[in-house]
Design a protein around this motif. Structure first.
Motif, PDB file in Angstrom:
ATOM      1  N   LEU A  30      -7.245   4.315  -6.073  1.00  0.00           N
ATOM      2  CA  LEU A  30      -8.070   3.593  -5.113  1.00  0.00           C
ATOM      3  C   LEU A  30      -7.621   3.838  -3.673  1.00  0.00           C
ATOM      4  N   ARG A  31      -6.335   4.060  -3.484  1.00  0.00           N
ATOM      5  CA  ARG A  31      -5.798   4.329  -2.141  1.00  0.00           C
ATOM      6  C   ARG A  31      -5.765   5.823  -1.813  1.00  0.00           C
ATOM      7  N   ASP A  32      -6.125   6.633  -2.792  1.00  0.00           N
ATOM      8  CA  ASP A  32      -6.087   8.091  -2.640  1.00  0.00           C
ATOM      9  C   ASP A  32      -4.684   8.560  -2.262  1.00  0.00           C
ATOM     10  N   THR A  33      -3.724   8.102  -3.068  1.00  0.00           N
ATOM     11  CA  THR A  33      -2.332   8.482  -2.850  1.00  0.00           C
ATOM     12  C   THR A  33      -1.669   8.682  -4.203  1.00  0.00           C
ATOM     13  N   THR A  34      -0.340   8.674  -4.238  1.00  0.00           N
ATOM     14  CA  THR A  34       0.395   8.901  -5.481  1.00  0.00           C
ATOM     15  C   THR A  34       0.981   7.600  -6.016  1.00  0.00           C
ATOM     16  N   THR A  35       1.308   7.599  -7.311  1.00  0.00           N
ATOM     17  CA  THR A  35       1.956   6.414  -7.886  1.00  0.00           C
ATOM     18  C   THR A  35       3.318   6.183  -7.249  1.00  0.00           C
ATOM     19  N   GLU A  36       4.009   7.266  -6.884  1.00  0.00           N
ATOM     20  CA  GLU A  36       5.306   7.125  -6.233  1.00  0.00           C
ATOM     21  C   GLU A  36       5.169   6.421  -4.883  1.00  0.00           C
ATOM     22  N   ALA A  37       4.106   6.736  -4.158  1.00  0.00           N
ATOM     23  CA  ALA A  37       3.887   6.090  -2.862  1.00  0.00           C
ATOM     24  C   ALA A  37       3.585   4.606  -3.033  1.00  0.00           C
ATOM     25  N   VAL A  38       2.819   4.274  -4.068  1.00  0.00           N
ATOM     26  CA  VAL A  38       2.511   2.864  -4.315  1.00  0.00           C
ATOM     27  C   VAL A  38       3.765   2.120  -4.749  1.00  0.00           C
ATOM     28  N   ARG A  39       4.572   2.746  -5.595  1.00  0.00           N
ATOM     29  CA  ARG A  39       5.824   2.112  -6.011  1.00  0.00           C
ATOM     30  C   ARG A  39       6.725   1.874  -4.803  1.00  0.00           C
ATOM     31  N   ASP A  40       6.785   2.830  -3.889  1.00  0.00           N
ATOM     32  CA  ASP A  40       7.584   2.650  -2.670  1.00  0.00           C
ATOM     33  C   ASP A  40       7.048   1.488  -1.840  1.00  0.00           C
TER      34      ASP A  40
END
Length: 255
Positions: A199-209
């Motif tokens: 939904l944010r058009d990013t990576t799971t690692e970025a969301v975890r951060d």
């Protein structure tokens, strides 16, 4: 010996609660809509204090099934405590949430807490008192949670319901509290990381951060962090606590 029923305990936070309580001497009744998952939880519980933990299938949306479990447990061992843990989530922008999703979320996350709480309280009251713990969420204290509007609504409801239950059930000796976890490392969170990244058009690692930056204690919460607080609320150490929503989130939301 305390006998405690836990809903949705086939994995995640529920399994951690079952494990913690068994380690502390509770007889644990593990319920889940997936009986095999419930049995898998029971298979790894400590038998140091009791050899007969149970697994039972329970769809928390079925009030008669919840009542049957409560009565069956009480007849066999006496029902002392009940933990309403079962819950679901799905990440969708508010304008795109379908009515069917809202209905399902509210039926499992809120209505089932109501009906399972009734089933438990009717039995526990006959015994002269006991404890109920409802698993809410940090999202039940703030609406600043993206893509989880129906989940937020359900968990705000759980906190309000906890207060209403605590107020009415005090006269029959039942303490009722809720626990509000934050970013807990579970399979549910793994799914949410994927959804939110998309939904944010990013990576799971970025969301975890993002989750880590949002948490002052700088780590993701573990299921046992929640389980230890549930164990406290079920203990005599919490005998004068009722109607509370205890935050367990590493400081991600402070109230």
């Amino acid at each position: 010996m305390t006998t405690t029923v836990i809903t949705g305990a086939g994995g995640g936070i529920g399994r951690a609660i079952a494990t913690e309580l068994a380690d502390r001497g509770h007889r644990v009744v593990v319920t889940d809509v997936d009986l095999a998952a419930a049995e898998a939880t029971v298979a790894q519980l400590s038998t140091q204090h009791v050899a007969d933990h149970w697994a039972r299938r329970l769809d928390v949306r079925d009030p008669r099934a919840a009542a049957t479990v409560a009565e069956e447990v009480d007849a066999a061992h006496g029902l002392d405590a009940w933990v309403n843990n079962a819950g679901i989530s799905a990440m969708v922008p508010f304008l795109d949430v379908e009515p069917a999703q809202v209905e399902r979320t509210l039926s499992i996350n809120l209505a089932a807490v109501f009906t399972c709480g009734q089933a438990a309280a009717r039995v526990i009251a006959r015994r002269g008192g006991g404890r109920i713990v409802n698993i809410a969420s940090m999202a039940g204290k703030q609406g600043r949670v993206p893509y989880l509007s129906d989940y937020v609504a359900s968990k705000f409801g759980v906190i309000g319901l906890t207060q209403a239950m605590a107020f009415e059930l005090a006269e029959v000796g039942i303490r009722v509290n809720s626990v509000c976890p934050g970013y807990v490392a579970t399979p549910m969170q793994d799914r949410e990381l994927i959804w939110e990244a998309s939904l944010r058009d990013t990576t799971t690692e970025a969301v975890r951060d993002l989750y880590l930056r949002d948490t002052p204690l700088r780590r993701l919460e573990e299921p046992r962090d929640v389980a230890k607080v549930v164990a406290f609320l079920l203990s005599d150490d919490a005998e004068f606590i009722t109607g509370e929503a205890i935050a367990v989130n590493g400081g991600a939301f402070m109230d």
